[in-house]
Design a protein around this motif. Structure first.
Motif, PDB file in Angstrom:
ATOM      1  N   LEU A 170      52.120  63.360   4.731  1.00  0.00           N
ATOM      2  CA  LEU A 170      52.260  64.127   5.974  1.00  0.00           C
ATOM      3  C   LEU A 170      51.928  65.604   5.798  1.00  0.00           C
ATOM      4  O   LEU A 170      51.750  66.318   6.772  1.00  0.00           O
ATOM      5  CB  LEU A 170      53.674  63.970   6.528  1.00  0.00           C
ATOM      6  N   LYS A 171      51.860  66.065   4.522  1.00  0.00           N
ATOM      7  CA  LYS A 171      51.649  67.494   4.289  1.00  0.00           C
ATOM      8  C   LYS A 171      50.277  67.819   3.727  1.00  0.00           C
ATOM      9  O   LYS A 171      49.643  68.779   4.135  1.00  0.00           O
ATOM     10  CB  LYS A 171      52.709  68.008   3.300  1.00  0.00           C
ATOM     11  N   GLU A 172      49.825  67.016   2.764  1.00  0.00           N
ATOM     12  CA  GLU A 172      48.623  67.397   2.012  1.00  0.00           C
ATOM     13  C   GLU A 172      47.370  66.675   2.510  1.00  0.00           C
ATOM     14  O   GLU A 172      47.439  65.550   2.963  1.00  0.00           O
ATOM     15  CB  GLU A 172      48.846  67.119   0.518  1.00  0.00           C
ATOM     16  N   ASN A 173      46.219  67.359   2.387  1.00  0.00           N
ATOM     17  CA  ASN A 173      44.948  66.757   2.793  1.00  0.00           C
ATOM     18  C   ASN A 173      44.341  65.897   1.691  1.00  0.00           C
ATOM     19  O   ASN A 173      43.574  64.977   1.971  1.00  0.00           O
ATOM     20  CB  ASN A 173      43.947  67.840   3.190  1.00  0.00           C
ATOM     21  N   ARG A 174      44.683  66.238   0.457  1.00  0.00           N
ATOM     22  CA  ARG A 174      44.212  65.433  -0.673  1.00  0.00           C
ATOM     23  C   ARG A 174      45.386  65.129  -1.600  1.00  0.00           C
ATOM     24  O   ARG A 174      45.462  65.671  -2.712  1.00  0.00           O
ATOM     25  CB  ARG A 174      43.112  66.160  -1.434  1.00  0.00           C
ATOM     26  N   PRO A 175      46.300  64.276  -1.149  1.00  0.00           N
ATOM     27  CA  PRO A 175      47.492  64.018  -1.966  1.00  0.00           C
ATOM     28  C   PRO A 175      47.165  63.244  -3.246  1.00  0.00           C
ATOM     29  O   PRO A 175      46.172  62.527  -3.305  1.00  0.00           O
ATOM     30  CB  PRO A 175      48.370  63.168  -1.038  1.00  0.00           C
TER      31      PRO A 175
END
Length: 263
Positions: A219-224
């Motif tokens: 939900l937070k990172e674009n490239r988790p």
């Protein structure tokens, strides 16, 4: 255990095997245009309860409704679908959903709270239907082509996996895209699952790699970064599913025999 469907083996490929949500019943459905229900008994014969036949309608996917009173079945080459009402014993064709312009309706998901049916259309379109009326509520669109979707356990969000390896997270209420992220190393998205405790998301791709993420990172990172990359499958990962206690993840490929791994 004896074969669950030994009283009526299918005459074609089976595409669905599913346990009833509350009764000791298993459903099979497939390309022989039939849906069969069997009672599951311990080590003894599993008697057939009934079979329904859908003329010239090879089945692509069939699912029990959350309350277990209906079976929804889509076909391999049809823009309509069928609802089998088990209480009334009636087969209800849903010929065309108003507002849904799709040549074929195949893949779909049902929300865990029993309110929604999500039709996964072509060209990235996702059609959210009311489970009660089978009417269109809203349409969403991902970039590229959507290959798989999954509801969160509380039915508040939808994770949609695109063929291009991106995952879009939708808010069911507002139908707005909350976030999107790239599945690490994915050449082509194939299947997705959210664990029952909403802790993990599993993404399976055409390379056979299944990436496991924590939902808060998604939900937070674009490239988790995945918590774990599961490399056991050598052919395309076509199915990922968590067990109810989120202790086991099953990963499978239909492209080769016995390609099922429990992690």
């Amino acid at each position: 255990c004896l074969p669950a469907n030994q009283e009526r083996f299918a005459n074609g490929k089976l595409v669905t095997v599913q346990f009833h949500p509350s009764a000791q019943v298993v459903m099979t459905a497939g390309h022989d245009r039939s849906v069969s229900l069997f009672q599951v008994k311990n080590f003894s014969l599993n008697p057939k309860i009934q079979s329904i036949y859908l003329e010239s309608f090879p089945i692509y996917k069939a699912r029990f409704s959350v309350d277990g009173e209906q079976v929804i079945a889509t076909g391999t080459h049809h823009s309509m679908f069928f609802v089998y009402d088990m209480m009334a014993g009636s087969i209800i064709p849903i010929p065309k959903v108003r507002g849904v312009e799709e040549k074929f309706l195949r893949n779909f998901e049902l929300s865990p709270d029993g309110s929604f049916m999500l039709l996964i259309g072509t060209s990235g379109y996702l059609h959210l239907l009311s489970m009660k009326t089978k009417e269109l509520i809203s349409t969403m669109k991902v970039n590229g082509r959507c290959t798989a979707s999954a509801f969160t356990p509380d039915s508040s969000k939808i994770y949609s996996y695109s063929k291009e390896g991106e995952v879009f997270i939708w808010d069911v209420r507002s139908r707005k895209c909350l976030h999107k992220f790239e599945d690490e190393g994915s050449l082509e998205g194939k299947c997705i699952a959210v664990s029952k405790n909403n802790q993990y998301v599993a993404c399976g791709s055409s390379s056979g790699v299944v990436n496991l993420y924590t939902t808060d990172v998604c939900l937070k990172e674009n490239r988790p970064k995945p918590v774990k990359a599961i490399m056991n499958l050598v052919t395309s990962a076509t199915c990922v599913t968590f067990n109810p206690t989120t202790e086991i993840l099953a990963v499978a490929s239909r492209d080769t025999d016995e390609a099922v791994k429990l992690v």
